[in-house]
Design an enzyme around this catalytic site. Sequence first.
Site, mmCIF file in Angstrom:
data_model
loop_
_atom_site.group_PDB
_atom_site.id
_atom_site.type_symbol
_atom_site.label_atom_id
_atom_site.label_comp_id
_atom_site.label_asym_id
_atom_site.label_seq_id
_atom_site.Cartn_x
_atom_site.Cartn_y
_atom_site.Cartn_z
ATOM 1 N N ALA A 120 10.083 1.937 3.039
ATOM 2 C CA ALA A 120 8.991 1.584 1.979
ATOM 3 C C ALA A 120 8.446 0.353 2.727
ATOM 4 C CB ALA A 120 9.692 0.731 0.743
ATOM 5 N N LYS A 121 7.078 -0.159 2.152
ATOM 6 C CA LYS A 121 6.265 -1.306 2.692
ATOM 7 C C LYS A 121 5.640 -1.938 1.591
ATOM 8 C CE LYS A 121 6.027 -3.437 6.734
ATOM 9 N NZ LYS A 121 6.736 -3.564 7.741
ATOM 10 N N GLY A 122 5.552 -3.207 1.591
ATOM 11 C CA GLY A 122 4.671 -3.834 0.623
ATOM 12 C C GLY A 122 3.660 -4.813 1.101
ATOM 13 N N ASP A 167 7.458 -9.539 6.529
ATOM 14 C CA ASP A 167 6.756 -8.990 7.401
ATOM 15 C C ASP A 167 5.692 -10.219 7.812
ATOM 16 O OD1 ASP A 167 6.329 -6.435 9.026
ATOM 17 O OD2 ASP A 167 4.189 -6.868 7.975
ATOM 18 N N VAL A 218 4.601 0.549 -1.521
ATOM 19 C CA VAL A 218 4.754 2.113 -1.226
ATOM 20 C C VAL A 218 5.965 2.523 -0.781
ATOM 21 C CG1 VAL A 218 3.916 4.058 0.209
ATOM 22 C CG2 VAL A 218 2.279 2.220 -0.475
#
Length: 405
Positions: free
Chosen positions: A94-96, A135, A49
Amino acid sequence: MSRFHMASQILGLEEEIYNVLKNPARQVIVSLPVTMDDGSIKVFEGYRVIHSTILGPSKGGIRFDPHVNLDEVKALAAWMTWKCAVVDIPYGGAKGGVTCNPREMSTGEIERLMRAYTQAMADVFGPDRDIPAPDMGTGPREMAWLMDQFSRNQGMTTHAVVTGKPLVMGGSLGRTEATGRGVMVSSMAAMEKLKINPYKATCAVQGFGNVGSWAASLLHERGLIVQAISDLSGAYYNEKGIDIGAGIKFRETNKGTLEGFDGAEKITNENLLTLPVVLLVPAATEDVITHSNAANIQAKLIVEGANGPTSSKADNIINEKGIVVVPDILANAGGVTVSYFEWVQNRLGYKWTADRVNRRSDRIMKDAFMNVYKTAQNYKVPMRIAAYMVAIDKVSKTYKYRGGY
Ligand code: NAD
């Protein structure tokens, strides 16, 4: 969201800009078939995202965890936008993530999954587009596979596509300690403002992983008495101060846990939070300070090493008690700051010394702290709201200059 909403209202943010910033810019969901060691094919779901690219290419970690879902990734992506903006680095958020359990997978299976994910995101990632990082459930090893897979597609080595790489292949010196170091810098800056002499000031640190152990160690180096540390095995208290170096050595030779650490008396993690110390550093996990224990907190200052350690209901109680909180998006931004330096060094094709990395990140953290502190004073709001105000103000002003359709 509630904090974003409150800060937007105080800033008088126009509704249409509020709506722009509320919604993620792009959401990508991919299906990842991976051949498992037994020859079967398992299909995993992966997400990326991109909340915002208003300030620059988006930045954010990749989580491998069974609980990963789109809503969580969306929330974490927005968080990254505010975190980058508050420390004034030229990144969006963002992050995934991939819904999987890496603890039950072999190294080969994890590698194939990481390569499949990278391949599926080939048109999302890029040094000028979207720059991932580790992460929960991923680390330097996974970032190395990502960099390699992306580079194969490009036909050239592209270090700057990802940060958090191993040191030998473009990682930055100072990255490991960066978040804990930023927590220390924020704590020292806050104590200066509160006129607390750090020398012999007492402190408790929850969590003794990357962030907690570095924060405890650096605070100890600055003269504070760290009376308590903790991990999942429990908390360890010594009124005269814990020898942090001994704690780190103990953990290293004891399968990564403090269980059995004899330099202190054993208490619970819950007791640690309510000790009569000057400084409390929650650096373990989210939602540990809640409406049920906030009233019992005795610290004068809380510096949030973890992401989201304080629930929004607890915020009110803590503010009423007059406890100063340096919020997560500011206090733990030392990590993303040094990730940014890794990207800068990769693009320069040059390597900085640890001393240069530390000096520059200390300056960024100190400047960001002062900016948030001043905003809190001017608007008479808690530092958490002030941090969101600084971030939202920067992103919304940039958006207006850039313009829309
Ligand atoms: P880590 O896995 O290295 O360490 C976590 C530590 O907390 C461990 O000692 C673990 O035993 C302990 N812990 C976990 N749950 C606990 C609980 N309920 N009670 C007490 N102790 C508990 O993780 P980390 O990288 O140090 O991250 C800690 C926090 O900081 C997380 O919230 C993370 O999102 C945040 N953070 C980390 C970074 C970074 O650069 N590592 C950057 C920004 C934010």
